[in-house]
Enzyme design. Structure first.
Site, PDB file in Angstrom:
ATOM      1  N   HIS A 131      -7.422  -2.947   9.959  1.00  0.00           N
ATOM      2  CA  HIS A 131      -8.715  -3.575   9.662  1.00  0.00           C
ATOM      3  C   HIS A 131      -9.548  -3.747  10.940  1.00  0.00           C
ATOM      4  CE1 HIS A 131      -6.289  -5.802   6.232  1.00  0.00           C
ATOM      5  NE2 HIS A 131      -6.474  -4.527   5.962  1.00  0.00           N
ATOM      6  N   HIS A 191      -2.691   2.218   8.458  1.00  0.00           N
ATOM      7  CA  HIS A 191      -3.822   1.481   7.887  1.00  0.00           C
ATOM      8  C   HIS A 191      -4.022   0.186   8.666  1.00  0.00           C
ATOM      9  CE1 HIS A 191      -6.389  -0.685   5.131  1.00  0.00           C
ATOM     10  NE2 HIS A 191      -5.462  -1.591   4.913  1.00  0.00           N
ATOM     11  N   GLU A 200       0.824  -1.211   0.000  1.00  0.00           N
ATOM     12  CA  GLU A 200       0.000   0.000   0.000  1.00  0.00           C
ATOM     13  C   GLU A 200       0.859   1.263   0.000  1.00  0.00           C
ATOM     14  OE1 GLU A 200      -2.981  -0.303  -0.686  1.00  0.00           O
ATOM     15  OE2 GLU A 200      -3.781  -2.142   0.182  1.00  0.00           O
ATOM     16  N   HIS A 249     -13.137  -3.061   3.940  1.00  0.00           N
ATOM     17  CA  HIS A 249     -11.699  -3.354   4.019  1.00  0.00           C
ATOM     18  C   HIS A 249     -11.077  -2.856   5.329  1.00  0.00           C
ATOM     19  CE1 HIS A 249      -7.566  -3.624   1.897  1.00  0.00           C
ATOM     20  NE2 HIS A 249      -7.386  -3.403   3.182  1.00  0.00           N
ATOM     21  N   GLU A 267     -16.868  11.935  23.146  1.00  0.00           N
ATOM     22  CA  GLU A 267     -15.488  12.276  22.780  1.00  0.00           C
ATOM     23  C   GLU A 267     -15.254  12.420  21.272  1.00  0.00           C
ATOM     24  OE1 GLU A 267     -12.077  11.758  24.618  1.00  0.00           O
ATOM     25  OE2 GLU A 267     -13.400  12.863  25.977  1.00  0.00           O
TER      26      GLU A 267
HETATM   27  O1  2HA Z   1      -1.675  -6.455   3.225  1.00  0.00           O
HETATM   28  O2  2HA Z   1      -3.810  -4.388   4.705  1.00  0.00           O
HETATM   29  O3  2HA Z   1      -4.499  -3.401   2.377  1.00  0.00           O
HETATM   30  C1  2HA Z   1      -1.845  -5.352   3.987  1.00  0.00           C
HETATM   31  C2  2HA Z   1      -3.131  -4.693   3.765  1.00  0.00           C
HETATM   32  C3  2HA Z   1      -3.554  -4.392   2.388  1.00  0.00           C
HETATM   33 ZN    ZN Z   2      -5.682  -3.549   4.306  1.00  0.00          ZN
END
Ligand code: 2HA
Ligand code: ZN
Length: 270
Positions: free
Chosen positions: A141, A139, A116, A210, A169
């Site tokens: 999940h 980033h 990414e 995602h 908050e």
């Molecule tokens: O592989 O989270 O978006 C890592 C990730 C791809």
């Molecule tokens: Zn990801």
């Protein structure tokens, strides 16, 4: 030259990635982090002229030419970063207008930076333009934010208002709200450009079905931003299917903004 494993930026990166894993936000090789480093900071630990390998990035990022980043590696597990930082992380020097990443340290198994990287570098450039102190793009999940993108309207205004209503908050932590992107193919320059565009107006960008991107001045702040949004999404997922008797009204949100001298995202309150 000091040992880079003792560098505060490296120690903090390892702690943050471990904490993210422990929160369940980074299963398997999920998630990636990039941290902008100053040249002086890097030079305390590495010879900035000693390039291990040059890796093409596949895109251009002229605004970041010459900048240094500590980044997580592609296919690497956050779970394992703490046990072998040098294999799972790398320090890169962006050169050639962003087209080349010079590896100065790390990825000792021959690995490479996160898939990414386009979204990370383009988002760094976008955030630096509006917030010169920005250092981190993160980033991951988180389950509840992800779950919410299956059942909630993906309009950024309505998604943000719901999160703001879930705990007092929230509007204080992210007055700029969250921007939401529809599902797109990840790892591409296209999702990178779309994410960076959304980063111009908010520090949080949700990728539907995602995960989420966060931006901030340091690892703690960025972690806290995602943590707060994920907490709000968790409350939403606990109550979405129940009859609501109360909420935080727009008037209450305005009172909070006045009391804490914040400017909520223009047009996001009715
Ligand atoms: O592989 O989270 O978006 C890592 C990730 C791809
Ligand atoms: Zn990801």
């Amino acid at each position: 030259m000091q040992d880079i494993l003792t560098a505060p930026f490296l120690v903090e990166m390892v702690r943050t990635a471990t904490n993210m894993y422990n929160h369940g936000w980074d299963e398997r090789n999920g998630g990636n982090i990039s941290l902008l480093l100053g040249e002086e900071e890097v030079a305390e630990y590495l010879d900035v002229g000693a390039v291990i390998r040059e890796i093409p990035t596949g895109f251009e990022a002229p605004a970041l030419d010459g900048k240094y980043f500590l980044v997580t590696g592609t296919g690497k597990y956050f779970k394992n970063i703490q046990y072998d930082p040098a294999r799972n992380l790398g320090v890169i020097h962006v050169s050639d207008g962003g087209r080349t990443a010079r590896l100065l340290w790390g990825f000792t198994d021959g690995g490479s930076f996160t898939s990414e990287l386009p979204a990370h570098l383009m988002s760094h450039a976008a955030r630096l333009a509006v917030s010169p102190g920005n250092r981190v793009i993160m980033h991951c999940h988180p389950s509840n934010l992800l779950a919410m993108t299956y059942i909630h309207d993906l309009d950024s205004c309505s998604f943000t208002r719901t999160l703001w209503q879930m705990c007092t908050e929230c509007i204080m932590v992210f007055p700029d709200g969250v921007n939401v992107l529809p599902w797109m193919l990840c790892g591409t320059n296209e999702i990178g450009a779309a994410t960076a565009k959304q980063m111009e107006s908010a520090r949080l960008v949700v990728w539907a079905q995602h995960g989420i991107y966060g931006a901030g001045a340091d690892l703690d702040e960025t972690f806290g931003l995602i943590e707060t949004a994920e907490k709000a999404a968790e409350i939403y997922m606990k109550i979405a299917h129940l009859p609501w008797k109360n909420t935080i009204t727009d008037d209450a949100l305005r009172q909070l903004a006045r009391r804490f001298q914040l400017t909520p995202r223009e047009g996001f309150l009715e």
